[in-house]
Each structure stands twice: as structure tokens, then as C-alpha cells.
Design a protein around this motif. Sequence first.
Motif, PDB file in Angstrom:
ATOM      1  N   ASN A   1       0.533  -1.557  -0.117  1.00 58.84           N
ATOM      2  CA  ASN A   1      -0.069   0.150   0.075  1.00 58.84           C
ATOM      3  C   ASN A   1       0.905   1.304   0.010  1.00 58.84           C
ATOM      4  O   ASN A   1       0.740   2.624  -0.414  1.00 58.84           O
TER       5      ASN A   1
ATOM      6  N   LEU B   1      -4.925  -4.226  -0.919  1.00 57.47           N
ATOM      7  CA  LEU B   1      -3.209  -3.804   0.056  1.00 57.47           C
ATOM      8  C   LEU B   1      -3.414  -3.482   1.156  1.00 57.47           C
ATOM      9  O   LEU B   1      -2.536  -2.735   2.245  1.00 57.47           O
ATOM     10  N   ARG B   2      -4.661  -3.131   1.721  1.00 58.50           N
ATOM     11  CA  ARG B   2      -4.812  -2.459   2.791  1.00 58.50           C
ATOM     12  C   ARG B   2      -5.804  -3.872   4.025  1.00 58.50           C
ATOM     13  O   ARG B   2      -6.406  -3.178   5.204  1.00 58.50           O
TER      14      ARG B   2
END
Length: 329
Positions: A81, A193-194
Motif C-alpha cells: 500500500n 493492499l489494506r
Amino acid sequence: MSESQKYRGFDFIGDVHGCARTLEALLEKLDYRKINGVYSHKHRQAIYVGDIVDRGPRIREALHIVRDMVEHGSARIVMGNHEYNALGYCTRARPGSAHTYLREHTPRHERLIRETLDQFANYGHEWNEFLEWFMTLPLVIDDQSFRVVHACWDHELISQFLEHHPDGLITEDFLHASTVRDSFAGHVMDRLLRGTDMKLPDGMSIHSSDGFVRTAFRTKFWKAEPETYGDIVFQPDALPDEVAERRLSERERRMLLFYGLEEPPLFVGHYWLQGAPRPIRPNIACLDYSAVKYGKLVAYRLEAGDRKLTADNFVWVDVMRDAGDAAGR
């Protein structure tokens, strides 16, 4: 021959965040040696889970180490991220947008990327080259015998994404589209990504250890039959007792993902764990043990064909305060 058939084993490496000296110490501990300036191993390949940039003291050096390894085939990497954030922060929005850059230059966003920009202040050409390189980083690796993603494996989203992006790479159009969070591109980047999260109830908020006020908490994507919020929380900051004990509704349970025990070993970073490295489950390992906060830079050594993860296969170095030197396990 697939990548997994070329090597006897793989070394999955957690979030580096600019800890270049510690990374070198870890690679040497894993028996990687510099050949013509590039770390490599005769029989193994390193695989990074992303987040090489931001926060740490030697971001530029860490990027050079990792990119050189990837370009010479001694390593692979997925996007984190923080690489994605850097792309957004440094990419101008298209005409007609309400913003100048894809990622707004707010004090919070500036704080996250400040160390990176400062360390590249005299190397603008290099930084632009690294931004171009970030666009060549896949979001996932699915190598049949193992999987890698920075934060969360979402079968449905990944399948849909790979239908249109079989190489796992985002395009410039996808990057621009991802700024709309409710879009497919936005959902992909946020989830992979999170990770997954859940809103705190009744307008509550928590002050996290990184100085931010949050109205949601990160959740597990592997918990079978959870009953309470406490069963699914997965972050450094604990929930207040009254929230942790709150029972999940059926709607909330349906929102959760589940990575089954029959799935291939999965390696992620992102979550700022502490303590002695160990598998989350027999087929899931998180490799982010807060290196840049004087925790551990962690690797997992997977032998070709292994399906069950064990604590014995973790290798790490403890990040020391004396100029980034490390003393290991």
C-alpha cells in the motif's frame, strides 16, 4: 517451467520500510551473497510482500537492493500500500478532476511519505524511475504451491481482476480509476493492499498507536464461525472491552471473508505484529513484525512443496537503535 519449479525453496520477506542495513543482515543470514553487487542465492528465491518505502532511515538504499534483485531474477515482489500511496501522491490527476494529485496532499498523507521524499530530494531522476518501477509490481502472486498479497486474499476480487489483468499489473487507467473508492479498481486496491475492516459501532473512534484517530478496525479474513468483534480484530491496537465483547450480527458475519485451511500457504505483510514470529494458521503467515519501529525484519523459509507452515521456519533480525545494525535470532 514455472518459477516454483526453478528453486528448491523460497524466502518470503516482510515489510522493509527503509531498513536497508537490516535487510542486508537478513539476506546474509539467509545465505544470500552479493554477486556483481546483487544479492542472490544458488537454490532459493526471495519474495517481498511490499512496503519497501516510507518511514525508515535508508529508503533509497533499500529500493536499490530490492529492485536489483527483482531485475536479476533472484527475487520477486508484490505491491504494498505504500508503493501504491506513492504513485497516487506523485501522479497528477487528469483534467476535470477536483484534485491536483490522485492522492491528496493532506497533512496526514504528507506525513506518511515525507521520509521518502526527503531522502530522494537530490535524486529526482531516480525517484521517477522507481515510480515507473512500482507500476511493474503485480498485486498478487499465485504460484500454485503458495500465494502472496500485501494484506488480504479475496478470491472473488482477485479472480475478477486477473480476468482483465492476467499479469497481475495495474495500468495507468486503473490507477486513476482506483481513486474512486466505490469503483471496482478502488475496491481492489483497498482490499488487497489494506485488508478488510469493520466500522466501529455507534459512531465510536479509537486513537491508534501511530497517532491517527480511526472509526474502523482491521479484521481477520480466516476466522471460522466468529461470535464477537474481539474474535475478528487483527491490529496492534486492542478494542475497548465493551466493543470486543459485542456480538456480531448475521449481516456482519456475511461481510467477512474466509481463507480456508485447504488453500495453499499464503504470505502477507502490513499488520504490525509483535512478539515471536509464528504462523497465524497452518497455511497463513504475516511477515510484518514492525521492523521500522525497532521490531523484527522477518522472513519465512518455505521448501518447495511444503503445505504446512511452522514456527521453526521463521528467520529474523532484531532492528537495533544504533544506526540500523541488527542482531538476529
